[in-house]
Design a protein around this motif. Structure first.
Motif, PDB file in Angstrom:
ATOM      1  N   ILE A 445       4.529  54.288  37.625  1.00  0.00           N
ATOM      2  CA  ILE A 445       3.613  53.510  36.785  1.00  0.00           C
ATOM      3  C   ILE A 445       4.395  52.640  35.815  1.00  0.00           C
ATOM      4  O   ILE A 445       4.051  51.467  35.576  1.00  0.00           O
ATOM      5  N   ALA A 446       5.472  53.187  35.259  1.00  0.00           N
ATOM      6  CA  ALA A 446       6.304  52.403  34.336  1.00  0.00           C
ATOM      7  C   ALA A 446       6.908  51.191  35.045  1.00  0.00           C
ATOM      8  O   ALA A 446       6.942  50.083  34.494  1.00  0.00           O
ATOM      9  N   PHE A 483       7.853  55.521  30.855  1.00  0.00           N
ATOM     10  CA  PHE A 483       9.267  55.850  31.061  1.00  0.00           C
ATOM     11  C   PHE A 483       9.647  57.087  30.242  1.00  0.00           C
ATOM     12  O   PHE A 483      10.388  57.962  30.724  1.00  0.00           O
ATOM     13  N   ALA A 484       9.139  57.179  29.019  1.00  0.00           N
ATOM     14  CA  ALA A 484       9.459  58.324  28.161  1.00  0.00           C
ATOM     15  C   ALA A 484       8.884  59.616  28.744  1.00  0.00           C
ATOM     16  O   ALA A 484       9.557  60.654  28.772  1.00  0.00           O
ATOM     17  N   LYS A 485       7.616  59.572  29.217  1.00  0.00           N
ATOM     18  CA  LYS A 485       7.013  60.766  29.820  1.00  0.00           C
ATOM     19  C   LYS A 485       7.758  61.157  31.089  1.00  0.00           C
ATOM     20  O   LYS A 485       7.989  62.345  31.352  1.00  0.00           O
ATOM     21  N   TYR A 516      14.810  57.493  29.507  1.00  0.00           N
ATOM     22  CA  TYR A 516      14.839  57.472  28.040  1.00  0.00           C
ATOM     23  C   TYR A 516      15.450  56.145  27.566  1.00  0.00           C
ATOM     24  O   TYR A 516      14.998  55.551  26.583  1.00  0.00           O
ATOM     25  N   ASP A 517      16.486  55.706  28.275  1.00  0.00           N
ATOM     26  CA  ASP A 517      17.150  54.446  27.959  1.00  0.00           C
ATOM     27  C   ASP A 517      16.154  53.288  28.073  1.00  0.00           C
ATOM     28  O   ASP A 517      16.029  52.445  27.159  1.00  0.00           O
ATOM     29  N   ARG A 518      15.428  53.250  29.180  1.00  0.00           N
ATOM     30  CA  ARG A 518      14.494  52.143  29.409  1.00  0.00           C
ATOM     31  C   ARG A 518      13.306  52.203  28.456  1.00  0.00           C
ATOM     32  O   ARG A 518      12.683  51.183  28.167  1.00  0.00           O
ATOM     33  N   ALA A 519      13.001  53.402  27.969  1.00  0.00           N
ATOM     34  CA  ALA A 519      11.938  53.544  26.968  1.00  0.00           C
ATOM     35  C   ALA A 519      12.438  53.221  25.564  1.00  0.00           C
ATOM     36  O   ALA A 519      11.652  53.189  24.615  1.00  0.00           O
ATOM     37  N   GLN A 520      13.758  53.007  25.431  1.00  0.00           N
ATOM     38  CA  GLN A 520      14.416  52.738  24.154  1.00  0.00           C
ATOM     39  C   GLN A 520      14.295  53.927  23.197  1.00  0.00           C
ATOM     40  O   GLN A 520      14.210  53.755  21.976  1.00  0.00           O
ATOM     41  N   ALA A 552      24.032  53.025  24.696  1.00  0.00           N
ATOM     42  CA  ALA A 552      23.007  53.717  23.901  1.00  0.00           C
ATOM     43  C   ALA A 552      23.508  53.964  22.483  1.00  0.00           C
ATOM     44  O   ALA A 552      22.752  53.850  21.513  1.00  0.00           O
ATOM     45  N   TYR A 553      24.796  54.301  22.361  1.00  0.00           N
ATOM     46  CA  TYR A 553      25.382  54.430  21.019  1.00  0.00           C
ATOM     47  C   TYR A 553      25.231  53.117  20.258  1.00  0.00           C
ATOM     48  O   TYR A 553      24.878  53.102  19.064  1.00  0.00           O
ATOM     49  N   MET A 554      25.510  52.003  20.918  1.00  0.00           N
ATOM     50  CA  MET A 554      25.384  50.709  20.257  1.00  0.00           C
ATOM     51  C   MET A 554      23.946  50.439  19.830  1.00  0.00           C
ATOM     52  O   MET A 554      23.685  49.978  18.718  1.00  0.00           O
TER      53      MET A 554
END
Length: 842
Positions: A445-446, A483-485, A516-520, A552-554
């Protein structure tokens, strides 16, 4: 002596506190003036005490307990409960003997047993707790020296069965050897039913010894009708076990023999349950017509309200579904719906009827109605069945067949709805395959929402419609949420399969981190990437995970950690594609730490003859653009960087501006770099030099201003063509300033007529912006440079009027395209205009 209190069946044993009389609060000093009244009340109370003593439960326990027994026998549980509470309040009275107390606790055990039976013996926490209390109350009864009666002993054994303590129950059956056979075989029947309910199928044949023992015990039943009823019941159980073992032919042969024998002893009406088993066997064998005939034979002997009729309706519905054709699905839905409406209290068939109705509705495309029936089935089984109930598996398989169908049609939203309705049935511990399905579906769905956002993005479509902007924003928000779910479920799945399936663990952990990355959701992404890097040492995705961890650190502002990680990649894997992909982020991290020189060195290594990075690669493109932007920023403090910035930005615009969303911004920065390089030339022109050198510098100065004016114009035209709602704050700033800076370029080239037109356009376009003062002031300056003092005076009055409208603090904005020179020129020309005006007046 045991404490004699009357606990509620749903509460722990606890002694009720005696009610306090209001007279307890009075003192003699408060009633000294009423001695006669007190004496009269005392005599009255004494008389009432002796008059009612014979009727009070505290002095006639045997009769009161006999009343409780009558209530229990009649099924009046509320009255029995109330009477037991009344007796329990006085059970410590000296008139009560141990025999009374023993009967009291036995009846409390009977009450709890019957309450559980009234609740359908559902597998709930309350029922299980009450089952434990049943045993506790019966045990307490025997502590007073009296054995519980045979009926209560059978109930004790059945309660042991309900709690899964089957061996103890079998021991109690042996203790009932001197009792009538009925009391023994009913306990064995409870054991058989409990095992059927707990484990469903019986692959190990654990029920065979119990069935043999049951048949032995019913042989001793002296009541012919009762014996026949039990024989018919156990015959049905045996046939059901054969069907569950996948052997319908054996079941048919067995039923034919038993039915032939039983028909000689009773009529067909009593044999209807076995006819239903015949129908099921023929259905499983694939003989649909024979199955339908046996269902109809059984149905003709039944009343509409008979619970067995619900089984027949469900069976006929399942037959209709097994036959192909939309019409048969409609017939099935009607049969299942009939069972749902008319037999909702039948725990044996109600879930199957709900599942069948939902299955039929989904096949007919009535998905909302199907979801409603599926949810009811889930609630029914969650509340009233054990986790091992085979109907749970049936429901799950049915729902998943429709999930697969929904996915095949691309309807992931429906697939998700169906997956989520299964959750209550498996809480709190979800099966791994369900968790993975949820992760995959949320991810699908995302992805769909991301695609939708890209397709409707006004930056790509050129749409000016506000609804497209809102739709794009909403689709991106929904994509992020899904994306988070998805990441949550992937992470859970990775923990569920860690030891058993290493590849599945690695893939799910990777998908969790990426989503998680794509969900920011940077903190969760960092944690998941870190786990992957630490625990997946030999995984081929490990270096890629390291690269994403640095990014992700950045994104979370942890630039020092990002730099450390990227440098370690360069050291350990200098020729890996993932390392090449980290070079630009490494430079960006240096820029964020204000280490500009290190950033420039890193970027120049990418764009200057890197052995593996070509101008066609994404890494080269990113590095070139970042290098141009960085040099531009550095030129603001040191003009020496202006020319290198122009070179890099010129290459970036030439290569990428026409095909990149960053095109307008790149053109603006290139224009600005040209414009800001001019003061350096002006300082050179002010120094002593030959005439030819001065001419050459003037030509270069005009060329740069022309180039700047051209790129400003291109940038503002491209930005104006876009939907305003899609512009970022920085792009809106570039758009505004481009109007004024292109006019400044014409002004600095002494093209005052052209400058006046451009300033006028800018003033009208940004009439309500403080930046409009720049245009108005420069129009005054340009008119004065042309010697058009009358026109300059009019323009000056307009500028002063506009100045009064704008608060002083608005000019504190450093992004305004108004420099100190603008104000100084205006003040100089304003003073001179005043002198001219005074001369004219004289």
């Amino acid at each position: 002596m045991a404490q004699t209190v009357s606990p509620k069946p749903e509460e722990e044993l606890a002694a009720p506190r005696p009610a306090r009389s209001p007279l307890d609060e009075l003192s003699w000093s408060q009633v000294w003036h009423l001695p006669v009244l007190l004496l009269g009340m005392g005599l009255f109370a004494t008389g009432m005490y002796f008059a009612l003593a014979a009727d009070g439960p505290e002095h006639n326990f045997p009769d009161a307990l006999t009343t409780v027994g009558m209530y229990l026998k009649a099924g009046n549980l509320e009255e029995a409960h109330a009477k037991l509470d009344e007796i329990g309040a006085s059970l410590d009275d000296p008139a009560a003997v141990d025999a009374d107390r023993a009967r009291f606790w036995q009846y409390y055990g009977d009450l709890n047993f019957l309450q559980n039976k009234a609740n359908g013996n559902a597998a709930t926490k309350i029922v299980d707790a009450n089952n434990r209390r049943v045993l506790e109350y019966y045990d307490r009864s025997e502590t007073f020296g009296r054995e519980i009666d045979p009926l209560s002993r059978r109930r004790y054994a059945q309660t042991l069965v309900a709690l899964g303590r089957e061996d103890e129950a079998l021991t109690m059956i042996d203790q009932l050897r001197d009792e009538p056979a009925r009391r023994r075989y009913l306990v064995i029947r409870s054991l058989i039913e409990h095992r059927q309910m707990s484990g469903g199928r019986d692959p190990g044949g654990r029920l065979a010894p119990l069935i043999l023992r049951f048949r032995e015990e019913i042989a001793g039943e002296t009541d012919r009708d009762a014996r026949l009823d039990q024989d018919i019941w156990v015959t049905g159980v045996q046939a059901q076990l054969m069907l569950e073992a996948g052997d319908p032919q054996r079941a048919i042969t067995f039923l034919l023999k038993r039915l032939t024998r039983l028909k000689n002893e009773t009529d067909d009406r009593r044999l209807a349950p076995l006819m239903v088993q015949f129908a099921r066997a023929y259905h499983m064998e694939g003989s649909f017509d024979d199955a339908e005939r046996w269902y109809q034979l059984a149905q003709q002997w039944l009343e509409a309200a008979d619970p067995l009729n619900a089984e027949i309706l469900v069976g006929l519905g399942q037959l209709a579904l097994a036959r192909s054709g939309r019409d048969n699905v409609g017939v099935a839905l009607e049969l299942f719906s009939h069972a749902v409406r008319n037999h909702p209290s039948n725990p044996k068939t109600f879930p199957d009827a709900l599942i069948g109705a939902a299955d039929s509705q989904a096949r007919l495309g009535a998905y909302n109605e199907a979801l409603g029936h599926f949810r009811l089935a889930v609630a029914e089984l969650s509340e009233k069945s054990r986790p091992t109930d085979p109907r749970r598996q049936t429901l799950t398989q049915t729902v998943r067949s429709h999930i697969d169908h929904a996915r095949d049609r691309g309807d992931d939203e429906l697939a998700l709805d169906m997956l989520e309705l299964l959750l209550p049935m498996y809480q709190p511990k979800l099966p791994a395959d369900l968790v993975l399905n949820l992760a995959v579906t949320h991810e699908a769905i995302a992805e769909a929402r991301t695609t939708e956002a890209a397709q409707r993005d006004p930056m790509k479509t050129g749409s000016q419609a506000a609804e497209d902007v809102r739709a794009t924003r909403l689709a991106n928000q929904q994509a992020s949420a899904h994306f988070a779910k998805s990441a949550d479920y992937y992470l859970l799945h990775s923990k569920m399969v860690t030891r058993s399936q290493d590849d599945a663990h690695g893939l799910s952990l990777w998908r969790a981190a990426r989503n998680y990355d794509r969900a920011q959701h940077w903190d969760q992404a960092i944690e998941a990437y870190s786990d992957f890097v630490e625990y997946r040492k030999s995984d081929p995705l490990r270096l890629r995970a390291t690269n994403h961890l640095g990014k992700a650190y950045m994104a979370s502002g942890q630039f020092e950690r990002a730099i450390t990680l990227f440098l370690q990649m360069v050291k350990d894997h200098p020729h890996a594609p993932e390392t090449y992909d980290s070079l630009v982020p490494l430079a960006q991290a240096y820029m964020a730490m204000d280490e500009k020189d290190a950033a420039v060195r890193g970027l120049e290594r990418v764009v200057q003859d890197h052995p593996a990075i070509t101008p066609e690669s994404q890494q080269y493109k990113d590095a070139l653009i970042q290098l141009g932007k960085l040099l531009y920023r550095m030129s603001e403090d040191d003009g020496a960087y202006a020319v290198p910035a122009i070179e890099r930005l010129t290459e970036a615009v030439t290569r990428y501006a026409d095909d990149s969303p960053e095109g307008p911004s790149l053109r603006f920065l290139l224009a600005d770099a040209y414009r800001k390089s001019v003061p350096t030339l002006d300082r050179e022109l002010a120094s002593r030099m030959s005439n030819s050198e001065q001419i050459a510098l003037m030509a270069e100065r005009n060329r740069r201003l022309e180039q700047a004016q051209m790129y400003y114009n291109q940038a503002l035209n491209e930005l104006e063509a876009r939907n305003p709602a899609t512009l970022t704050p920085l792009e809106r700033l570039y758009l505004r300033n481009a109007y004024f800076y292109q006019a400044d370029c014409a002004f600095d080239r002494q093209r005052y007529e052209q400058a006046i037109k451009l300033y006028d356009t800018a003033a009208r376009r940004w009439e309500h912006d403080p930046a409009s003062m720049v245009a108005l002031v420069q129009i005054v300056n340009a008119r004065c440079e042309l010697g058009q003092f009358q026109e300059a005076k009019v323009a000056n009055d307009h500028a002063l009027w506009q100045l009064k409208r704008i608060p002083d603090e608005k000019f504190d904005d450093p992004s305004l395209p108004m420099s100190r020179e603008h104000w100084e020129d205006w003040l100089r020309w304003t003073s001179e205009l005043d002198l001219f005006a005074g001369a004219d007046a004289r």
